[in-house]
Motif scaffolding. Structure first.
Motif, PDB file in Angstrom:
ATOM      1  N   TRP A   9       0.800  -1.355   0.177  1.00 59.42           N
ATOM      2  CA  TRP A   9      -0.127   0.024   0.040  1.00 59.42           C
ATOM      3  C   TRP A   9       0.766   1.305  -0.040  1.00 59.42           C
ATOM      4  O   TRP A   9       0.288   2.479  -0.368  1.00 59.42           O
ATOM      5  N   ARG A  43      -4.024   8.186  -5.806  1.00 53.16           N
ATOM      6  CA  ARG A  43      -5.241   7.338  -6.173  1.00 53.16           C
ATOM      7  C   ARG A  43      -6.386   8.202  -5.578  1.00 53.16           C
ATOM      8  O   ARG A  43      -7.586   7.395  -5.459  1.00 53.16           O
ATOM      9  N   GLY A  57      -7.304   8.226  -2.295  1.00 54.66           N
ATOM     10  CA  GLY A  57      -7.776   7.084  -1.523  1.00 54.66           C
ATOM     11  C   GLY A  57      -8.909   7.494  -0.558  1.00 54.66           C
ATOM     12  O   GLY A  57      -9.033   8.604  -0.272  1.00 54.66           O
ATOM     13  N   SER A  73      -1.969   3.249   4.213  1.00 52.45           N
ATOM     14  CA  SER A  73      -3.504   2.714   4.315  1.00 52.45           C
ATOM     15  C   SER A  73      -3.505   1.171   4.735  1.00 52.45           C
ATOM     16  O   SER A  73      -4.733   0.900   5.105  1.00 52.45           O
TER      17      SER A  73
END
Ligand SMILES: Cc1ncc(C[n+]2csc(CCOP(=O)(O)OP(=O)(O)O)c2C)c(N)n1
Ligand SMILES: [Mg+2]
Length: 584
Positions: free
Chosen positions: A93, A277, A279, A430
């Motif tokens: 991650w 991204r 998240g 994450s």
């Protein structure tokens, strides 16, 4: 070596490591790979023995994150390899190019239930970018090289699985040079569309993410921000993606982030999400602010196509290298009229105003003010965590690398961690495992001995990771641990306070003197109980790093608790059975 040469598979492996520039490997010694280990020194490779294989893989992660080079770890088949799992998931991650070498039980006994046997590929299947299995000793160099190439190509952990008998033999092997494949700036039409959106934007905002750091695109991100005069937020836990001293920097989004960043992005009509991204955890409302601009046009740039538009809907998705994309957008915006130029002074004032307001709020936010925290801190002789964090921020040496763990105080630290250069902040990202920060900073320090290295760790997480003090003492790894002693697994206790009517279970910690424990391990240990001692203690510990001394600074802090992690995921308990009636 472009022509095949006679060698053993062990030699082929070690030659491949050398060809990929490997100079350090973390692990615990094991018979399975001893034949290769034996020749590490002759190949210029330092083997760094650790206390626990989880530590080795975290160190490889920290090494990779600090340097941008491969981090490498190795372990004994079976239990040594399964000890890697948590750290490899974390590296996955964190997008770290870690190559973890997993010798396996012998190919001739596999399936018979022999010693230290387990299927080592399925365990890692979902947390690796590539799994190379050396199916024949003759393929050692080929498969090993593929792991190294793909770890950088796909930015994530790659497993090199080797049946232990395949280290031996008489083979012809070719050692290929590393394969480096650039990503480029992505599709032309999408770049044109993105440039058009930016040119028409009245209030563009940039979110700089980890992709900017990994692409080495800091200068391009700054240039693009300046061209647009756009405020720049950093994505969650990538505070080092944009220089904090830059006037357009607004701080991090997400949990315990910057209210200035949140207030500014809430105004955006166009967001350029550069190398992120987006998240889910980093875009959730915080401080009661629903900051994500639902009506804005989103341009998302990421090296991985599958994350584009995954969490937030996007107007333009650009699969490419953040640095190359920023450069290509700059080129397209050169000499072009920008709609946002019309309200430049208004935007400038807005940015400066939001930043000043947040600074002022932070300066006055000396302690938490909810009823539990006020009670907890009332008669405490210890420091308020926020004041202690501010002292650390002010004493932070230049060029520091800081890793952070998972916990309440580490999370609150997010508001006080500011960096001017990339590859400076290594948060647990994450995967969120307690016990991340200390071994990761050890690996970072091995990669960058020239930079101050500091880990922020809660006292609960410390119990998971402190065994690597042994490694620091033995290998003279000079890092500084800032240990927050609040006598509790605070982040989880906060959930008991907010959702479970203070029915505390398993959250209170009886601690020894952590400073004394550190000294018993052969490291330095200092207890700090006064705000005025925080900065000098940090600076002294950082100075001692030059001698390879690891110091634990045990910060005595109150039990007050900041906002919880997972307000989004918890709800008040509901009980239907009579015997549990009181548990609401
Ligand atoms: C390996 C692991 N186990 C459990 C958790 C759940 N968890 C998240 S935060 C936390 C408490 C952390 O306590 P501490 O390290 O003392 O920091 P504090 O919250 O007190 O600042 C726990 C147990 C986790 N994230 N990772
Ligand atoms: Mg704690």
């Amino acid at each position: 070596m472009s022509t095949p040469q006679r060698m053993t598979p062990s030699e082929a492996l070690v030659e491949t490591l050398a060809a990929h520039g490997v100079t350090e490997v973390f692990g615990i010694v094991g018979s399975a790979y001893m034949d290769a280990l034996d020749i590490f020194p002759a190949a210029g490779i330092r083997f760094i023995p650790v206390a626990h294989e989880q530590g080795a893989a975290h160190m490889a992660d920290g090494y990779a994150r600090a340097s941008g080079r491969h981090g490498v770890c190795i372990a004994q088949n079976g239990p040594g390899v399964t000890n890697f799992v948590t750290a490899i998931a974390a590296a996955y991650w964190a997008h770290s190019p870690v190559v973890f070498i997993t010798p396996e039980t012998g190919s001739m006994t596999m399936g018979l239930g022999g010693f230290q046997e387990t299927e080592q590929l399925p365990i890692f299947a979902k947390i690796t970018r590539y799994q190379g299995h050396v199916s024949s000793p003759k393929r050692m160099a080929e498969i090993a090289a593929r792991c190294f190439d793909r770890a950088l190509l796909e930015l994530g952990p790659c497993q090199l699985n080797i049946p232990r008998d395949h280290f031996y033999g008489d083979i012809q092997a070719t050692i290929s040079p590393p394969l480096r494949i650039g990503r480029g700036a992505g599709e032309e039409a999408a770049l044109d569309e993105a440039a058009a959106l930016l040119a028409a934007a009245k209030f563009p905002v940039i979110v700089a993410g980890g992709g900017v750091i990994m692409a080495g695109g800091g200068a391009e991100a700054v240039a693009l921000a300046e061209r647009l005069h756009a405020p720049v937020c950093t994505s969650y836990l990538h505070n080092d993606a944009f220089p904090a001293s830059h006037p357009l920097w607004c701080g991090p989004l997400g949990y315990q982030g910057s209210k200035a960043a949140m207030q500014l992005i809430a105004q955006a009509d166009v967001v350029l999400a550069l190398g992120t991204r987006l998240g889910p955890f980093g875009t959730l409302p915080q401080y009661g602010i629903e900051y994500w601009p639902a009506g804005a046009k989103i341009i998302q740039v990421d090296a991985e196509a599958r994350v584009l538009g995954l969490v937030k809907p996007v107007s333009v998705g650009l699969c490419g290298d953040a640095r190359a994309v920023a450069a290509a957008l700059l080129q397209r915006l050169a000499g072009r009229e920008l709609a946002c130029a019309a309200n430049l002074s208004g935007r400038s004032a807005r940015i400066a105003g939001e930043k000043a307001a947040w600074e002022q709020e932070l300066a006055g936010w000396t302690h938490e003010r909810d009823p539990f925290s006020l009670e907890a801190a009332k008669d405490s002789p210890h420091m308020h965590p926020r004041q202690m964090l501010r002292e650390l921020e002010q004493a932070m040496p230049k060029h520091a690398m800081v890793s952070t763990d998972i916990g309440n105080i580490c999370s609150v630290a997010n508001s006080y961690l500011r960096f001017d250069e990339p590859r400076s902040m290594f948060a647990a990202m994450s995967f969120g495992n307690c016990g991340y920060a200390f071994p990761v900073i050890c690996g970072a320090k091995v990669a960058r001995p020239d930079r101050p290295a500091i880990a922020y760790v809660g006292d609960g997480a410390w119990g998971i990771s402190l065994n690597e003090l042994l490694t620091c003492a033995r290998e003279k790894i000079g890092v500084t641990v800032v240990l927050f002693n609040n006598g509790q697994w605070g982040a989880e206790k906060k959930n008991h306070v907010d959702f479970y009517s203070r029915r505390f279970q398993g959250v209170n910690l009886a601690n020894p003197s952590w400073a004394a424990v550190a000294r018993a391990f052969g490291c330095e240990g200092v207890t700090v109980d006064r705000l005025t001692d925080v900065g000098p203690a940090l600076q002294a510990a950082v100075r001692a790093q030059a001698e390879g001394t690891c110091t634990v600074l045990e910060m005595m802090v109150t039990q007050e608790l900041g906002d919880p992690f997972r307000r989004d995921a918890l709800s008040k308990p509901v009980r239907y059975l009579e015997k549990y009636r009181d548990y609401t």
